[in-house]
Write an enzyme that holds these catalytic residues in place. Structure first.
Site, PDB file in Angstrom:
ATOM      1  N   ARG A  15       0.711  -1.139   0.034  1.00  9.23           N
ATOM      2  CA  ARG A  15       0.136  -0.043   0.111  1.00  9.23           C
ATOM      3  C   ARG A  15       1.009   1.145   0.125  1.00  9.23           C
ATOM      4  O   ARG A  15       0.517   2.246  -0.412  1.00  9.23           O
ATOM      5  CB  ARG A  15      -0.943  -0.099   1.149  1.00  9.23           C
ATOM      6  CG  ARG A  15      -2.118  -1.166   1.058  1.00  9.23           C
ATOM      7  CD  ARG A  15      -3.025  -1.131   2.292  1.00  9.23           C
ATOM      8  NE  ARG A  15      -4.102  -1.921   1.997  1.00  9.23           N
ATOM      9  CZ  ARG A  15      -5.015  -2.420   3.004  1.00  9.23           C
ATOM     10  NH1 ARG A  15      -4.752  -1.928   4.389  1.00  9.23           N
ATOM     11  NH2 ARG A  15      -5.938  -3.161   2.624  1.00  9.23           N
ATOM     12  N   LYS A  74     -20.757 -17.163   4.245  1.00  6.54           N
ATOM     13  CA  LYS A  74     -22.007 -16.939   4.351  1.00  6.54           C
ATOM     14  C   LYS A  74     -22.847 -16.278   3.347  1.00  6.54           C
ATOM     15  O   LYS A  74     -22.416 -15.150   2.909  1.00  6.54           O
ATOM     16  CB  LYS A  74     -22.206 -16.337   5.763  1.00  6.54           C
ATOM     17  CG  LYS A  74     -21.672 -17.026   7.048  1.00  6.54           C
ATOM     18  CD  LYS A  74     -21.973 -16.012   8.158  1.00  6.54           C
ATOM     19  CE  LYS A  74     -21.469 -16.912   9.380  1.00  6.54           C
ATOM     20  NZ  LYS A  74     -21.826 -16.103  10.603  1.00  6.54           N
ATOM     21  N   GLY A 126      -9.747  -9.674  -0.043  1.00 10.02           N
ATOM     22  CA  GLY A 126      -8.618 -10.167   0.643  1.00 10.02           C
ATOM     23  C   GLY A 126      -8.209 -11.364  -0.136  1.00 10.02           C
ATOM     24  O   GLY A 126      -7.175 -11.798  -0.441  1.00 10.02           O
ATOM     25  N   GLY A 175     -14.025  -3.562   1.889  1.00 17.07           N
ATOM     26  CA  GLY A 175     -15.451  -3.228   1.927  1.00 17.07           C
ATOM     27  C   GLY A 175     -15.908  -2.218   0.967  1.00 17.07           C
ATOM     28  O   GLY A 175     -17.149  -2.511   0.518  1.00 17.07           O
TER      29      GLY A 175
END
Length: 398
Positions: A41, A198, A351, A374
């Site tokens: 990063r 999920k 990720g 996100g």
């Protein structure tokens, strides 16, 4: 989407002697001793910083790191290791300014890293008074941290409201353009791979994509719920039975418009979840009550690979099996290699997805790898990210 690009401002000579405030994503992983374990990063932030320096600007850079308690400085969350590494990469001193919110004294061509923005009280709440103080520090705000684009905070949103000029840095610009190309104006067929443990965490993504894509490939625990919805046995596999009806609706909605949710015809199972678990490949209809589905089988992998090779656009979020365990990695590897070989425009994010791409050495064969976690998921949900919203507003003079 209409927004100002920092690259254009630099090319037009509008940055010289200006105070430039860059919001970067320098939230790097560290070990227990505070040493940086992956500087990706930091390296990704350098083009924007160097661009501003070359243009003769006064350059200020900030980022969050970790989850500090606002209003309190802590050594564990300090950007000092980042400043040290950035200095090494740029071959120039990069001072870290601890108390910066009330003023910064720098000259054109100088660079400083501003201490962790989340040390400031009101940062996460997007406090207007703090946002105005940040805006007063600069003439140009550059948002170059896609990983924070889904957050409306002072250093990502509030400052853009009050500064003279707000624009997107090269990283954020590339994200916006890649996402627009993949979702707003895709070359068909459009295939999306959504995998994870999920359904509940990605149900809104699945529903949103089901109205847009030609193929919705589900994997991991999500696939188990869809298999159950299709009347197949899943043994003791990870599943959410209370969401079976939602899965059925997604399948039916896709089918109604001639699209498809491919259900695995064969799977790889075991009776335990462990790196050395014994793997057995079998037909999906033959899964026993004491077995766990940990990967898709070779027939399913080949079927998906053939379809992906025909796609015009591919959006990928999540491995289709437990790729960390070698015996259950072949489905993900086959899908990843098909994406890499396809002539489709491919956009990948998340990720685990990035870890799989790196594991199989395919980084250079994916057209665009998103830097956001996100933020990437919220885009797939069909949401307009706060950073995109405010930059678009400022570009039109609002």
């Amino acid at each position: 989407m209409n927004f100002l690009r920092f690259t254009d401002l630099c090319q037009k000579g509008l940055v010289k002697n200006k105070r430039v405030f860059i919001r970067a994503d320098l939230n790097v992983p560290q070990d227990d001793n505070g040493s940086i374990t992956d500087d990706t990063r930091i390296k990704a932030s350098l083009p924007c910083i160097q661009m501003a320096l070359d243009a003769g600007a006064v350059v200020m850079v900030t980022s969050h790191l970790g989850r500090p308690k606002e209003g309190l400085w802590s050594e564990a969350d300090s950007l000092l290791p980042v400043a040290t590494r950035m200095s090494e990469l740029l071959h120039r001193p990069v001072p870290l300014l601890k108390d910066w919110i009330n003023g910064v004294s720098l000259q054109s061509g100088q660079l400083a890293l501003l201490e962790n923005c989340r040390f400031n009280s009101g940062e996460k709440a997007n406090d207007p008074s703090l946002s105005k103080k940040m805006a007063a520090l600069c003439d140009i705000f550059v948002h170059d941290a896609f990983g924070t684009a889904h957050r409306a905070e002072c250093s990502t949103y509030g400052i853009a409201q009050y500064v003279n000029t707000a624009c997107a840095g090269p990283l954020l610009s590339a994200e916006i353009e890649a996402i627009t190309k993949a979702l707003s104006a895709p070359k068909r067929p459009l295939a999306a791979i959504v995998a994870g443990s999920k359904v509940s965490t990605k149900l809104t993504i699945l529903k949103s994509l089901s109205t847009k894509v030609d193929q919705l490939i589900v994997g991991g625990g999500i696939a188990n719920t869809f298999m159950l919805a299709s009347g197949l046995p899943i043994g003791k596999s990870l599943c959410e039975p209370d969401l079976v009806e939602d899965a059925k609706r997604v399948i039916e909605e896709m089918r109604a418009r001639g699209a498809e949710v491919p259900i695995p015809s064969d799977v790889v199972v075991s009776t335990s979840f462990a790196p050395d678990a014994i793997a057995t490949t079998k037909s999906s209809k033959d899964v026993k009550s004491d077995e766990l589905i940990l990967d898709i089988g070779p027939q399913s992998t080949a079927h998906l690979a053939a379809q992906l090779l025909k796609a015009g656009t591919i959006v990928w979020n999540g491995p289709v099996g437990v790729f960390e365990f070698e015996a259950f990695s072949h489905g993900t590897q086959g899908v990843a290699q098909a994406i890499a070989q396809s002539t489709a425009f491919s956009l990948a994010g998340g990720g685990d997805t990035l870890a799989a791409i790196a594991k199989y050495g395919l980084t250079d064969q994916i057209d665009y790898i998103s830097t956001g976690g996100g933020a990437f998921l919220e885009v797939l949900e069909g949401k307009t990210l706060p950073a995109f919203e405010i930059l678009a507003k400022r570009a039109t003079g609002l």
